[in-house]
Design a protein around this motif. Structure first.
Motif, PDB file in Angstrom:
ATOM      1  N   TYR A   1       0.848  -1.186   0.000  1.00 23.42           N
ATOM      2  CA  TYR A   1       0.000   0.000   0.000  1.00 23.42           C
ATOM      3  C   TYR A   1       0.891   1.247   0.000  1.00 23.42           C
ATOM      4  CZ  TYR A   1      -3.809  -3.155   1.214  1.00 23.42           C
ATOM      5  OH  TYR A   1      -4.732  -4.172   1.202  1.00 23.42           O
ATOM      6  N   LEU A   2       0.569   2.185  -0.883  1.00 25.65           N
ATOM      7  CA  LEU A   2       1.324   3.437  -1.012  1.00 25.65           C
ATOM      8  C   LEU A   2       0.401   4.613  -0.715  1.00 25.65           C
ATOM      9  CD1 LEU A   2       3.111   2.650  -4.407  1.00 25.65           C
ATOM     10  CD2 LEU A   2       4.011   2.243  -2.116  1.00 25.65           C
ATOM     11  N   GLU A   3       0.923   5.612   0.021  1.00 22.25           N
ATOM     12  CA  GLU A   3       0.160   6.822   0.324  1.00 22.25           C
ATOM     13  C   GLU A   3       1.055   8.027   0.077  1.00 22.25           C
ATOM     14  OE1 GLU A   3      -1.373   6.618   4.275  1.00 22.25           O
ATOM     15  OE2 GLU A   3      -2.268   4.620   4.006  1.00 22.25           O
ATOM     16  N   ASN A   4       0.587   8.971  -0.735  1.00 23.46           N
ATOM     17  CA  ASN A   4       1.354  10.157  -1.100  1.00 23.46           C
ATOM     18  C   ASN A   4       0.791  11.375  -0.383  1.00 23.46           C
ATOM     19  OD1 ASN A   4       2.946  12.091  -2.373  1.00 23.46           O
ATOM     20  ND2 ASN A   4       1.554  12.246  -4.130  1.00 23.46           N
TER      21      ASN A   4
ATOM     22  N   PHE B   1      11.476   4.672  -3.840  1.00 21.88           N
ATOM     23  CA  PHE B   1      12.256   5.787  -4.360  1.00 21.88           C
ATOM     24  C   PHE B   1      11.281   6.772  -5.001  1.00 21.88           C
ATOM     25  CE2 PHE B   1      14.997   2.138  -4.192  1.00 21.88           C
ATOM     26  CZ  PHE B   1      16.197   2.633  -3.702  1.00 21.88           C
ATOM     27  N   VAL B   2      11.170   7.958  -4.405  1.00 18.98           N
ATOM     28  CA  VAL B   2      10.193   8.956  -4.819  1.00 18.98           C
ATOM     29  C   VAL B   2      10.865   9.998  -5.696  1.00 18.98           C
ATOM     30  CG1 VAL B   2       8.542  10.685  -4.018  1.00 18.98           C
ATOM     31  CG2 VAL B   2       8.856   8.567  -2.729  1.00 18.98           C
ATOM     32  N   LEU B   3      10.233  10.321  -6.820  1.00 17.32           N
ATOM     33  CA  LEU B   3      10.726  11.350  -7.729  1.00 17.32           C
ATOM     34  C   LEU B   3       9.678  12.450  -7.847  1.00 17.32           C
ATOM     35  CD1 LEU B   3      11.703   8.367  -8.985  1.00 17.32           C
ATOM     36  CD2 LEU B   3      12.730   9.856 -10.700  1.00 17.32           C
TER      37      LEU B   3
ATOM     38  N   PHE C   1       2.197  17.521  -4.565  1.00 19.37           N
ATOM     39  CA  PHE C   1       2.323  17.401  -6.013  1.00 19.37           C
ATOM     40  C   PHE C   1       2.377  15.913  -6.384  1.00 19.37           C
ATOM     41  CE2 PHE C   1       6.425  18.312  -4.012  1.00 19.37           C
ATOM     42  CZ  PHE C   1       7.141  17.169  -4.311  1.00 19.37           C
ATOM     43  N   ARG C   2       2.199  15.638  -7.675  1.00 22.14           N
ATOM     44  CA  ARG C   2       2.249  14.265  -8.166  1.00 22.14           C
ATOM     45  C   ARG C   2       3.686  13.743  -8.124  1.00 22.14           C
ATOM     46  NH1 ARG C   2      -0.478  10.559 -11.302  1.00 22.14           N
ATOM     47  NH2 ARG C   2       0.810   9.278 -12.681  1.00 22.14           N
ATOM     48  N   VAL C   3       3.828  12.495  -7.684  1.00 16.93           N
ATOM     49  CA  VAL C   3       5.157  11.879  -7.606  1.00 16.93           C
ATOM     50  C   VAL C   3       5.150  10.572  -8.389  1.00 16.93           C
ATOM     51  CG1 VAL C   3       5.687  12.915  -5.362  1.00 16.93           C
ATOM     52  CG2 VAL C   3       4.633  10.641  -5.465  1.00 16.93           C
ATOM     53  N   ASN C   4       6.303  10.230  -8.908  1.00 16.14           N
ATOM     54  CA  ASN C   4       6.534   8.915  -9.492  1.00 16.14           C
ATOM     55  C   ASN C   4       7.330   8.087  -8.495  1.00 16.14           C
ATOM     56  OD1 ASN C   4       5.265   9.417 -12.014  1.00 16.14           O
ATOM     57  ND2 ASN C   4       7.049  10.623 -12.632  1.00 16.14           N
ATOM     58  N   VAL C   5       6.952   6.833  -8.331  1.00 18.75           N
ATOM     59  CA  VAL C   5       7.541   5.995  -7.286  1.00 18.75           C
ATOM     60  C   VAL C   5       8.073   4.706  -7.897  1.00 18.75           C
ATOM     61  CG1 VAL C   5       7.175   4.911  -5.036  1.00 18.75           C
ATOM     62  CG2 VAL C   5       5.820   6.912  -5.695  1.00 18.75           C
ATOM     63  N   GLU C   6       9.272   4.309  -7.482  1.00 20.35           N
ATOM     64  CA  GLU C   6       9.833   3.002  -7.796  1.00 20.35           C
ATOM     65  C   GLU C   6       9.905   2.203  -6.501  1.00 20.35           C
ATOM     66  OE1 GLU C   6      13.603   3.716  -9.537  1.00 20.35           O
ATOM     67  OE2 GLU C   6      12.799   4.596 -11.388  1.00 20.35           O
TER      68      GLU C   6
ATOM     69  N   GLY D   1       2.601   5.992 -10.333  1.00 23.53           N
ATOM     70  CA  GLY D   1       2.471   7.439 -10.203  1.00 23.53           C
ATOM     71  C   GLY D   1       1.307   7.768  -9.299  1.00 23.53           C
ATOM     72  N   LEU D   2       1.530   8.652  -8.306  1.00 25.29           N
ATOM     73  CA  LEU D   2       0.492   8.978  -7.332  1.00 25.29           C
ATOM     74  C   LEU D   2       0.258  10.484  -7.304  1.00 25.29           C
ATOM     75  CD1 LEU D   2       1.817   6.199  -6.171  1.00 25.29           C
ATOM     76  CD2 LEU D   2       0.623   6.830  -4.081  1.00 25.29           C
ATOM     77  N   ASN D   3      -1.010  10.840  -7.365  1.00 27.25           N
ATOM     78  CA  ASN D   3      -1.403  12.234  -7.203  1.00 27.25           C
ATOM     79  C   ASN D   3      -1.391  12.613  -5.724  1.00 27.25           C
ATOM     80  OD1 ASN D   3      -1.886  12.711  -9.997  1.00 27.25           O
ATOM     81  ND2 ASN D   3      -3.835  11.612  -9.809  1.00 27.25           N
ATOM     82  N   PRO D   4      -1.469  13.908  -5.419  1.00 30.32           N
ATOM     83  CA  PRO D   4      -1.509  14.310  -3.995  1.00 30.32           C
ATOM     84  C   PRO D   4      -2.677  13.654  -3.264  1.00 30.32           C
ATOM     85  CG  PRO D   4      -1.135  16.214  -5.413  1.00 30.32           C
ATOM     86  CD  PRO D   4      -1.438  15.069  -6.317  1.00 30.32           C
TER      87      PRO D   4
END
Length: 452
Positions: free
Chosen positions: A87-90, A147-149, A94-99, A118-121
């Motif tokens: 489970y991922l929570e941003n 890893f968050v970009l 801003f929108r982030v890309n996650v590995e 990719g996760l929106n706010p």
């Protein structure tokens, strides 16, 4: 150092640096370009600083800017595809890309557990995948590395969650639950279990209960149905009956050298353990008593046959803790132990393997003694890789030779079945993947024929 440890360079930054090196080389050849390249490089460094600030900024509400969690069962089922969820929570604005790199146990020998999202706010996302263990024991999961970009995508910030989780891999309880569910709804034929006409019918009354799909409509209790309908609506009630006798059913599991062969990454021993778990559960559902006996060069654990509440948990724990060095099996010790501890006539399901007729002949005296006092069912394995070889056409002399030898071994397997039948010993020759279905089929056949 604390700041630099979670900081990583993204691929886009490396490519950008290579491009600037080429631009500076061009500016050396054409000096008029040098001021422009310097200006672009300064802007590029400013972008790096902004990217770092965006990733490492602190949240005003004192919440983590990003969160991840791995949802893994407390125990995994051996030989089955076990579902896992990340489970991922941003919480970035801003929108982030996650590995995501999940550090799975080393027993899986996989280095490809990498996911991208990719996760929106304020968005939450679940990533689901499966793992199939092939050995029993304890498996240690590492961290979930994320890893968050940012939208700029020049730097990465690493977050680590769920460090150091230990999970036990048990015999195939998922398969056991599948068979249990299908048996309860009379749908065992969906997984290869044949419908067998039962000889006679036990009329020992047990209870009146609500009708469920698959129940015999001839057992409907119309008086109880009418009483139930008056007070609680229309509900069919049926008379439930139980078998008159509860017979002991023992799974004798050979942990010797012949059970070490791997098929589809599982050893024959693990196939036998998984089948024993399923069969024990089916036997208890059929009001029989299930027990386990293991042996190799000496007799291992013996769990007396029982069907009381909690007995399946004892069987599961015993099968989970089985260890062996795959030594030569001692059938004389097996016979002595069965004679000493199993006094009542029982159904003995012997999970073993014979590659040649001579190998079976060495153990035949002990098998005949077991069959004299009990109903013995010998279960051994067909070599599926050998079958694949025999199905392919031969194209040269070497393949003809190999197929000839393969036909000899395949014929000996069938000869073992015939020789055991001559002495009144039941047997099953099965492929490892069909072991559970064929074993349950044979058990239900013997029970329907009144042999146990």
């Amino acid at each position: 150092m604390t700041f630099l440890r979670p900081l990583f360079i993204a691929t886009r930054l490396w490519f950008s640096l290579i491009a600037f090196v080429l631009l500076f080389v061009a500016a050396y050849a054409f000096p008029v370009l040098f001021p422009l390249v310097q200006l672009l490089f300064a802007a590029f460094m400013l972008l790096i600083a902004i990217d770092g600030w965006l990733l490492f900024r602190k949240n005003k509400v004192k919440k983590p800017v990003f969160f991840a969690r791995r949802d893994v069962p407390d125990r995994l089922s051996n030989g089955d595809a076990n579902p896992l969820t990340i489970y991922l929570e941003n919480y970035y604005p801003f929108r982030v890309n996650v590995e995501i790199i999940d550090e799975i146990p080393f027993q899986f020998q996989r280095r490809d557990v990498l996911f991208r999202a990719g996760l929106n706010p304020r968005e939450t996302r679940a990533i689901r995948y499966e793992l199939r263990p092939t050995r029993r024991g304890e498996y240690s999961f590492g961290a979930v590395n994320t890893f968050v970009l940012s939208p700029i995508g020049l730097l990465k910030r690493r977050f680590q969650f769920e460090e150091g989780k230990m999970v036990a891999v048990y015999p195939s309880f998922l398969q056991m639950r599948q068979y249990e569910l299908l048996a309860a709804t009379n749908r065992l034929n969906e997984i290869g279990i044949k419908r067998i006409r039962r000889i006679g019918h036990s009329m020992e009354f047990e209870q009146v209960r609500p009708y469920s799909t698959g129940d015999d409509v001839r057992t409907v209790n119309w008086k109880a149905t009418s009483r139930r309908s008056d007070s609680q609506g229309a509900t069919l009630m049926i008379n439930a009956y139980q078998d008159e006798r509860s017979q002991p059913v023992y799974c004798l599991i050979d942990k010797g050298r012949v059970m070490q062969s791997p098929f589809d990454e599982l050893t024959l021993l693990d196939y036998a353990i998984n089948a024993s778990l399923v069969l024990s559960n089916i036997a208890i559902q059929k009001q029989d008593r299930a027990g386990i006996l293991t042996f190799s060069d000496h007799v291992g654990q013996l769990l007396p046959a029982d069907n009381r509440t909690g007995h399946m948990l004892k069987i599961l724990e015993l099968l989970y803790r089985q260890k062996t060095k795959f030594q030569e099996s001692d059938y004389e010790s097996l016979y002595a132990s069965v004679r000493r501890h199993i006094r009542q006539r029982s159904l003995l399901l012997l999970f073993t393997n014979f590659e040649t007729v001579n190998a079976m002949h060495r153990q035949l005296p002990f098998l005949r003694r077991l069959a004299k006092d009990h109903l013995l069912l010998v279960i051994f394995f067909e070599n599926t890789e050998l079958r694949d070889l025999l199905d392919k056409p031969a194209t040269d002399t070497e393949q003809i030779y190999l197929k000839t030898i393969g036909e000899k071994f395949a014929f000996e397997k069938k000869q073992i079945v015939k020789e055991l039948a001559q002495y009144g010993i039941q047997s099953i020759l099965t492929a490892p993947k069909n072991l559970t279905a064929n074993t349950v089929n044979k058990y239900l056949e013997l029970k329907a024929r009144g042999m146990i």
